[in-house]
Scaffold this motif. Structure first.
Motif, mmCIF file in Angstrom:
data_model
loop_
_atom_site.group_PDB
_atom_site.id
_atom_site.type_symbol
_atom_site.label_atom_id
_atom_site.label_comp_id
_atom_site.label_asym_id
_atom_site.label_seq_id
_atom_site.Cartn_x
_atom_site.Cartn_y
_atom_site.Cartn_z
ATOM 1 N N LEU A 1 0.828 -1.203 0.000
ATOM 2 C CA LEU A 1 0.000 0.000 0.000
ATOM 3 C C LEU A 1 0.860 1.250 0.000
ATOM 4 N N ARG A 2 1.944 1.268 0.797
ATOM 5 C CA ARG A 2 2.816 2.449 0.839
ATOM 6 C C ARG A 2 3.487 2.675 -0.503
ATOM 7 N N LEU A 3 3.912 1.579 -1.144
ATOM 8 C CA LEU A 3 4.554 1.708 -2.453
ATOM 9 C C LEU A 3 3.580 2.274 -3.480
ATOM 10 N N CYS A 4 2.348 1.751 -3.509
ATOM 11 C CA CYS A 4 1.342 2.230 -4.468
ATOM 12 C C CYS A 4 0.989 3.698 -4.215
ATOM 13 N N ASP A 5 0.842 4.070 -2.932
ATOM 14 C CA ASP A 5 0.499 5.459 -2.610
ATOM 15 C C ASP A 5 1.606 6.419 -2.986
ATOM 16 N N GLY A 6 2.853 5.931 -3.036
ATOM 17 C CA GLY A 6 3.968 6.801 -3.379
ATOM 18 C C GLY A 6 4.220 6.908 -4.862
ATOM 19 N N MET A 7 3.442 6.196 -5.674
ATOM 20 C CA MET A 7 3.635 6.226 -7.126
ATOM 21 C C MET A 7 2.393 6.801 -7.806
ATOM 22 N N VAL A 8 2.617 7.565 -8.842
ATOM 23 C CA VAL A 8 1.511 8.203 -9.561
ATOM 24 C C VAL A 8 0.733 7.143 -10.348
ATOM 25 N N GLY A 9 -0.600 7.167 -10.186
ATOM 26 C CA GLY A 9 -1.462 6.282 -10.961
ATOM 27 C C GLY A 9 -1.634 4.893 -10.402
ATOM 28 N N PHE A 10 -1.172 4.638 -9.169
ATOM 29 C CA PHE A 10 -1.302 3.303 -8.581
ATOM 30 C C PHE A 10 -2.207 3.293 -7.350
ATOM 31 N N ASP A 11 -2.917 4.413 -7.107
ATOM 32 C CA ASP A 11 -3.792 4.454 -5.939
ATOM 33 C C ASP A 11 -4.960 3.477 -6.078
ATOM 34 N N LEU A 12 -5.453 3.281 -7.311
ATOM 35 C CA LEU A 12 -6.541 2.324 -7.522
ATOM 36 C C LEU A 12 -6.097 0.901 -7.194
ATOM 37 N N ASP A 13 -4.842 0.588 -7.515
ATOM 38 C CA ASP A 13 -4.327 -0.743 -7.209
ATOM 39 C C ASP A 13 -4.360 -0.980 -5.705
ATOM 40 N N ALA A 14 -3.954 0.032 -4.930
ATOM 41 C CA ALA A 14 -3.960 -0.093 -3.478
ATOM 42 C C ALA A 14 -5.374 -0.321 -2.949
ATOM 43 N N ASP A 15 -6.343 0.397 -3.533
ATOM 44 C CA ASP A 15 -7.739 0.212 -3.122
ATOM 45 C C ASP A 15 -8.200 -1.217 -3.373
ATOM 46 N N LEU A 16 -7.831 -1.761 -4.528
ATOM 47 C CA LEU A 16 -8.221 -3.132 -4.874
ATOM 48 C C LEU A 16 -7.634 -4.140 -3.891
ATOM 49 N N TYR A 17 -6.344 -3.976 -3.586
ATOM 50 C CA TYR A 17 -5.683 -4.926 -2.691
ATOM 51 C C TYR A 17 -6.328 -4.920 -1.307
ATOM 52 N N LEU A 18 -6.604 -3.718 -0.788
ATOM 53 C CA LEU A 18 -7.160 -3.629 0.555
ATOM 54 C C LEU A 18 -8.607 -4.136 0.590
ATOM 55 N N LEU A 19 -9.376 -3.839 -0.468
ATOM 56 C CA LEU A 19 -10.763 -4.314 -0.545
ATOM 57 C C LEU A 19 -10.803 -5.840 -0.549
ATOM 58 N N PHE A 41 -12.824 -0.014 -10.619
ATOM 59 C CA PHE A 41 -11.524 -0.331 -11.205
ATOM 60 C C PHE A 41 -11.656 -0.473 -12.718
ATOM 61 N N LYS A 42 -10.822 0.236 -13.452
ATOM 62 C CA LYS A 42 -11.005 0.363 -14.898
ATOM 63 C C LYS A 42 -10.208 -0.656 -15.704
ATOM 64 N N TRP A 43 -9.296 -1.394 -15.059
ATOM 65 C CA TRP A 43 -8.482 -2.349 -15.799
ATOM 66 C C TRP A 43 -9.070 -3.748 -15.718
ATOM 67 N N SER A 44 -8.622 -4.606 -16.636
ATOM 68 C CA SER A 44 -9.073 -5.999 -16.636
ATOM 69 C C SER A 44 -8.314 -6.769 -15.558
ATOM 70 N N PRO A 45 -8.820 -7.940 -15.160
ATOM 71 C CA PRO A 45 -8.112 -8.750 -14.168
ATOM 72 C C PRO A 45 -6.691 -9.085 -14.594
ATOM 73 N N GLY A 46 -6.478 -9.345 -15.895
ATOM 74 C CA GLY A 46 -5.136 -9.656 -16.380
ATOM 75 C C GLY A 46 -4.183 -8.492 -16.208
ATOM 76 N N GLN A 47 -4.658 -7.276 -16.521
ATOM 77 C CA GLN A 47 -3.821 -6.096 -16.354
ATOM 78 C C GLN A 47 -3.507 -5.846 -14.881
ATOM 79 N N MET A 48 -4.521 -6.026 -14.024
ATOM 80 C CA MET A 48 -4.310 -5.808 -12.596
ATOM 81 C C MET A 48 -3.318 -6.822 -12.027
ATOM 82 N N LEU A 49 -3.361 -8.054 -12.509
ATOM 83 C CA LEU A 49 -2.447 -9.075 -12.020
ATOM 84 C C LEU A 49 -1.010 -8.750 -12.404
ATOM 85 N N LYS A 50 -0.805 -8.256 -13.622
ATOM 86 C CA LYS A 50 0.551 -7.888 -14.059
ATOM 87 C C LYS A 50 1.102 -6.751 -13.213
ATOM 88 N N ARG A 51 0.261 -5.736 -12.954
ATOM 89 C CA ARG A 51 0.693 -4.613 -12.128
ATOM 90 C C ARG A 51 0.998 -5.087 -10.695
#
Length: 577
Positions: A380-398, A490-500
């Motif tokens: 979560l800290r890594l995602c919050d510190g990078m531009v455009g990865f806040d949605l990824d952090a939301d997904l992981y925590l949810l 979340f706007k990306w597909s499951p495959g895209q989210m898994l790669k990120r």
């Protein structure tokens, strides 16, 4: 038909029986006169009715009151005779007594008078041909009235009746002989038709089909059973009422609609398991084509038991293997294909896999790369510190806090509101919202093994003066505020989210980051709760595992943890199949 009873003497019982027979005979005479448009006989029937001595049971059970009250039967009478009929209707209705609605008789079987007359004429013509006569007689007409008045409007309807059934339709021996002959003719014709249809079906029915096409059919028809309804007769219930409704439609059109509904009813036998069924059939289809050399258009039924045994040998989860073999069997039954491949040898292999899984215990889960609270915090800290990865952090925590299946539940999740707590509109996947007390709510339209949906909540985990970085409520409150109801988070597909996700783990220096899958969240959260001392039955309830049903039968404190962890491992394997 049962006759009215009386508590009096035998002569009293005979009087009641005689009056009922007189009423029934009068009904038959007036219907015959109406069918042939004999106005003189109709007039005589009205005059005869005025002298009948009947009670309320006679009038209602015989249908005499109904016939007298039907103006179409008496059309063509003079005004004077109409007035006499109306006075008689009033007098009959005033007779004291009551009869249950179920015993009231409709002598025209629910048909309109003109339709009844036409169907009687058609049935009389057919009875004349069965009797080998050139012209209809009064016996043909009376027998036709008996049949049509009981709902048998076409000769085909007689198939299935017994001789003893038609014997109760009349006490006249001439009519009985005619009805027996009609029944024999209808049976012979129906048997011939059935043989022709069976021969046609046998020649047209495929001996092999594609498992992939069956899987596509299951996916496309998930909501189909609600879209096909059988027409019903207004105010009537049951198959006979439905047959009367369908009998008035064009035969080919009716049969096609009924065939479609039969198809949908077979599909609905797997309602709620559609996605799993489709996945299992596609797995077999792919294996049969790629490994066993099957033709892609003929992967069902399996050619030999050995092929199914090889398929079972692919699995480490006995539950998944048993389900997938069951899906193959269901598809074969759906298309009336052979089941010779499902031998005791196959069943023995499934039993062996189940025992091997039980012996392995938790070893299945150890092979799964799991998320941990510490690793999640770093992520979560890594995602919050990078531009455009806040949605990824939301997904992981949810996914972590609600123990979600990421691909099918977390990624498609939609913004919702409090009014959707109990029911979601058609077309919606889910509803996620945070209330004023910072409680996070999540409602699913459907969930695996829960076709009626699911509702869960998670409270705020912050302490006074300190915001918990793993608090789902504080993390999502602001983001949900900017979304509209029904909008996907979340706007990306499951495959895209898994790669990120794997890229983030690589940046954190996690060993074997490429081996992590989305199953790491659901199984990882369950493992973390267990290590923290949370009772197993509570973990099962939080994750809504299907095996939680056994909690109704056992002491939660005595629950076999091996059963639960085996279920966790099996689900993880299924979710990424």
């Amino acid at each position: 038909m049962a006759l009215p009873s009386s508590a009096g003497s035998s002569s009293a019982r005979l009087t009641v029986k005689s009056s009922f027979l007189l009423a029934s005979q009068w009904v038959q005479e007036i219907l015959r006169a109406f069918a042939v448009r004999d106005m003189q006989a109709v007039t005589h029937a009205l005059q005869a009715a005025e002298s009948l001595k009947l009670d309320k049971e006679d009038l209602l059970i015989s249908g005499a009151l109904f016939v007298l009250s039907t103006p179409e039967v008496w059309a063509g009478l003079s005004d004077c005779l109409h007035q006499r009929r109306l006075q008689l209707v009033k007098r009959w209705r005033a007779i004291p007594g009551s009869v249950s609605q179920a015993r009231h008789r409709h002598p025209m079987a629910g048909l309109r008078p003109d339709d009844f007359r036409n169907k009687v004429q058609g049935m009389a013509d057919w009875l004349t041909s069965v009797d080998g006569q050139a012209t209809s007689s009064v016996w043909h007409l009376r027998a036709a009235i008996q049949l049509v008045g009981r709902g048998f409007a076409f000769p085909e309807h007689l198939d299935g009746l017994l001789d003893s059934d038609v014997m109760r339709f009349s006490v006249n021996e001439k009519e009985r002989c005619l009805l027996r002959a009609a029944l024999s003719a209808a049976r012979a014709k129906a048997q011939g038709n059935r043989k022709r249809v069976a021969d046609q079906i046998s020649s047209e029915r495929p001996t092999h089909v594609s498992a992939g096409s069956v899987a596509d059919l299951v996916k496309d028809s998930r909501d189909a059973p609600q879209a096909c309804e059988v027409a019903q007769v207004k105010g009537a219930r049951g198959p006979r009422a439905a047959m009367r409704a369908w009998a008035n439609q064009e035969a080919s059109h009716s049969l096609q609609l009924l065939d479609n509904r039969a198809q949908l009813l077979k599909l609905s036998s797997q309602q709620g398991s559609g996605p799993s069924l489709a996945s299992g059939l596609k797995a077999w289809h792919s294996f049969a084509v790629s490994f066993l050399g099957y033709d892609a258009s003929a992967t069902l039924p399996p050619k030999r038991p050995e092929d199914v045994l090889r398929f079972v040998a692919l699995f480490s989860s006995a539950g998944t293997a048993k389900n997938y073999v069951g899906y193959i069997a269901w598809a074969c039954k759906f298309h009336a294909l052979a089941l010779a491949w499902r031998t005791e040898e196959v069943n023995l292999a499934l039993q062996g896999l189940k025992k091997a899984e039980r012996v392995a215990g938790q070893s299945l889960l150890k092979a799964v790369s799991l998320m941990t609270p510490h690793l999640l915090s770093q992520l979560l800290r890594l995602c919050d510190g990078m531009v455009g990865f806040d949605l990824d952090a939301d997904l992981y925590l949810l996914a972590w806090q609600f123990l979600l299946r990421v691909q099918s539940e977390a990624v498609p999740v939609q913004c919702g509101e409090a009014s959707e707590q109990h029911l979601l509109p058609a077309g919606r996947h889910s509803a996620l919202w945070v209330d004023e007390q910072f409680t996070c709510h999540l409602r699913f339209k459907q969930r695996k093994h829960m076709p009626d949906g699911s509702y869960m909540t998670r409270p705020c985990t912050c302490t006074r003066g300190r915001v918990d970085e793993l608090c789902i409520s504080h993390r999502l409150k602001q983001r949900l505020h900017g979304l509209t109801t029904g909008q996907q988070l979340f706007k990306w597909s499951p495959g895209q989210m898994l790669k990120r996700f794997r890229d983030m783990l690589t940046m954190l220096g996690v060993p074997d980051a490429g081996h992590f899958g989305f199953k790491a969240f659901r199984a990882g959260k369950a493992t973390a709760l267990a290590k923290a001392g949370c009772p197993t039955h509570v973990i099962m309830q939080m994750g809504q595992w299907r095996s939680a049903a056994i909690l109704r039968y056992v002491d939660p404190d005595a629950l076999d943890e091996g059963v639960f962890w085996s279920e966790v491992a099996r689900e993880c394997e299924e979710d990424e199949a």
